[in-house]
Design an enzyme around this catalytic site. Structure first.
Site, PDB file in Angstrom:
ATOM      1  N   LYS A  59       0.910  -0.729  -0.036  1.00 15.76           N
ATOM      2  CA  LYS A  59       0.142   0.207   0.302  1.00 15.76           C
ATOM      3  C   LYS A  59       1.151   1.193   0.004  1.00 15.76           C
ATOM      4  CE  LYS A  59      -4.788   1.332   0.854  1.00 15.76           C
ATOM      5  NZ  LYS A  59      -5.860   0.942   1.200  1.00 15.76           N
ATOM      6  N   LYS A 106      -1.600 -11.098 -10.637  1.00 10.38           N
ATOM      7  CA  LYS A 106      -2.676 -12.331  -9.427  1.00 10.38           C
ATOM      8  C   LYS A 106      -3.192 -11.831  -9.840  1.00 10.38           C
ATOM      9  CE  LYS A 106      -3.396 -12.116  -5.001  1.00 10.38           C
ATOM     10  NZ  LYS A 106      -4.501 -12.295  -4.646  1.00 10.38           N
ATOM     11  N   LYS A 137      -9.588  -9.439  -6.767  1.00  6.81           N
ATOM     12  CA  LYS A 137     -10.911  -8.706  -6.833  1.00  6.81           C
ATOM     13  C   LYS A 137     -10.487  -6.950  -7.064  1.00  6.81           C
ATOM     14  CE  LYS A 137     -12.107 -11.287  -2.955  1.00  6.81           C
ATOM     15  NZ  LYS A 137     -11.944 -11.860  -2.024  1.00  6.81           N
TER      16      LYS A 137
HETATM   17  P1  ADP Z   1      -7.920 -10.982  -3.676  1.00  7.64           P
HETATM   18  O1  ADP Z   1      -6.549 -10.708  -3.460  1.00  7.64           O
HETATM   19  O2  ADP Z   1      -8.875 -11.644  -4.966  1.00  7.64           O
HETATM   20  O3  ADP Z   1      -8.719  -9.704  -2.452  1.00  7.64           O
HETATM   21  P2  ADP Z   1      -8.108 -12.205  -0.960  1.00  7.64           P
HETATM   22  O4  ADP Z   1      -6.766 -12.019  -0.356  1.00  7.64           O
HETATM   23  O5  ADP Z   1      -9.764 -12.102   0.054  1.00  7.64           O
HETATM   24  O6  ADP Z   1      -8.313 -12.301  -2.819  1.00  7.64           O
HETATM   25  O7  ADP Z   1      -7.414 -13.926  -0.760  1.00  7.64           O
HETATM   26  C1  ADP Z   1      -8.031 -15.083  -0.264  1.00  7.64           C
HETATM   27  C2  ADP Z   1      -7.768 -15.981  -0.420  1.00  7.64           C
HETATM   28  O8  ADP Z   1      -7.833 -16.785  -2.064  1.00  7.64           O
HETATM   29  C3  ADP Z   1      -6.437 -16.606  -0.284  1.00  7.64           C
HETATM   30  O9  ADP Z   1      -6.382 -16.575   0.610  1.00  7.64           O
HETATM   31  C4  ADP Z   1      -5.141 -16.233  -1.031  1.00  7.64           C
HETATM   32  O10 ADP Z   1      -4.251 -16.374  -0.734  1.00  7.64           O
HETATM   33  C5  ADP Z   1      -6.002 -16.990  -1.584  1.00  7.64           C
HETATM   34  N1  ADP Z   1      -6.276 -16.274  -3.591  1.00  7.64           N
HETATM   35  C6  ADP Z   1      -6.430 -14.787  -3.355  1.00  7.64           C
HETATM   36  N2  ADP Z   1      -6.149 -14.744  -5.159  1.00  7.64           N
HETATM   37  C7  ADP Z   1      -5.090 -15.953  -5.388  1.00  7.64           C
HETATM   38  C8  ADP Z   1      -5.007 -15.986  -6.986  1.00  7.64           C
HETATM   39  N3  ADP Z   1      -5.072 -15.734  -8.096  1.00  7.64           N
HETATM   40  N4  ADP Z   1      -4.225 -17.319  -7.225  1.00  7.64           N
HETATM   41  C9  ADP Z   1      -4.161 -18.276  -5.724  1.00  7.64           C
HETATM   42  N5  ADP Z   1      -5.024 -18.223  -4.799  1.00  7.64           N
HETATM   43  C10 ADP Z   1      -5.785 -16.624  -4.390  1.00  7.64           C
END
Ligand code: ADP
Ligand code: TRP
Length: 315
Positions: A113, A192, A195
């Site tokens: 951030k 990656k 959201k």
């Molecule tokens: P986002 O990046 O979409 O906000 P989160 O940080 O809420 O996702 O992650 C929720 C869970 O999903 C975590 O355990 C995270 O490691 C997994 N996760 C999120 N994005 C990915 C990805 N692109 N590939 C593998 N695992 C992911």
């Protein structure tokens, strides 16, 4: 012998995507019945980035529905909301008094951030200690998470060590479980999938939504191989069949994308249907969360009584 405890959490911060599914949900579903398992909706973590009352409220319910739609058996897991158990924020505070500012400054969520020139709130800064509290409060030894959460489990181990060395042995340092074969699922832009990047393929998306997302996956015009399409397809098709598909459609990116749409849709259709059925039974979902909260509160209260005594606030 008592079964080991397994715990994971997911932030209710928006619609789930296939990266969440393969990175976090599938590994949890694969293993949770072997252990005494806990699934926590990390709503206080979501508050570090989401400050829209109605949106947060809706998301909390939706994520419970999502998990149930993915096949989670609520009789075999304690599913609960973080904010239903006050001991999480209490224990987080105690850990915050044990770790240093430079240590927390190295945590990814905060560092990223700041690197983007954005101002982080103090909640985001302390985020890893709330996560440590989530895990250590229940003596969870195993924590299935996606690759990007690995550092937070290291922080949890550090919080446990710090506490144990200052006050005596109370916490067991946990171990993360990550699925090597999944790694980081790429989004439609090759970064990656997340959201917050707007590059997702929604897990419960309609065929039209899946199609739109897959067709927009970037392919390098100079390369002869659609790397990101392949990386996503690997999650749905076994190696042999995928190899054959790629041999038969060499450099035909459109055909490869169409095959991917088909496979994602085949996987998502039953999930979508189940989701509709679960969501139409709101009272059942709330009941599951209430029961989960009761069980979690009991365990958390017991552990916190030990902690309070150890730190010297029990009179
Ligand atoms: P986002 O990046 O979409 O906000 P989160 O940080 O809420 O996702 O992650 C929720 C869970 O999903 C975590 O355990 C995270 O490691 C997994 N996760 C999120 N994005 C990915 C990805 N692109 N590939 C593998 N695992 C992911
Ligand atoms: N920080 C995790 C994420 O963004 C969610 C989370 C909160 C979590 N508390 C947890 C994961 C405890 C595992 C264990 O994905």
């Amino acid at each position: 012998m008592a079964r080991k405890r397994l715990l994971t959490g997911l932030q209710p911060s928006g619609q789930l995507h296939i990266g969440n599914y393969f990175g976090a949900i599938a590994p949890f579903l694969e293993r949770y019945e072997e252990f005494e398992s806990f699934l926590m909706i990390a709503d206080y973590h979501a508050l570090t980035t989401l400050q829209e009352k109605d949106e947060l409220n809706t998301n909390i319910f939706e994520i419970a529905v999502d998990y149930l739609a993915c096949g989670l058996d609520p009789t075999k897991v304690v599913m609960f909301r973080q904010s239903d158990v006050q001991e999480h924020t209490e224990l987080a505070w105690i850990f915050e008094c044990l770790v240093t500012v430079p240590f927390l400054m190295k945590a990814h969520a905060y560092k990223d951030k700041v690197a983007k020139g954005l101002e982080a709130n103090a909640g985001l800064f302390n985020y890893p200690m709330l996560m440590a509290a989530d895990i250590l409060l229940y003596d969870a030894e195993l924590v299935p998470v996606g690759e990007d959460q690995r550092q937070h489990i290291e922080y949890t181990r550090e919080a446990a060590h710090k506490f144990n060395s200052v006050y005596g042995n109370v916490f067991t340092p946990p171990q993360e479980i990550t699925l090597e074969k999944v790694g980081v699922v790429p989004g439609t832009d090759g970064q990656k999938m997340s959201k917050s990047y707007g590059n997702t393929i929604p897990l419960f998306g309609t065929r039209g939504e899946i199609q739109k997302a897959v067709m927009s996956i970037v392919t390098d015009s100079k390369s002869t191989f659609p790397e990101h399409v392949h990386a996503i397809h690997k999650l749905y098709k076994d190696e042999g069949k995928l190899k054959l598909l790629y041999e038969q459609n060499r450099e035909n990116y459109k055909a490869l994308k169409e095959a991917l749409i088909e496979d994602i849709d085949t996987h998502s259709t039953p999930l979508r249907e189940k989701r509709q059925a679960v969501a139409s039974n709101k009272t059942d979902v709330l009941e599951i969360l209430n029961e989960g909260a009761q069980k979690a509160r009991e365990l958390a209260a017991k552990k916190m009584a030990i902690v309070r005594d150890k730190i010297g606030i029990t009179l």
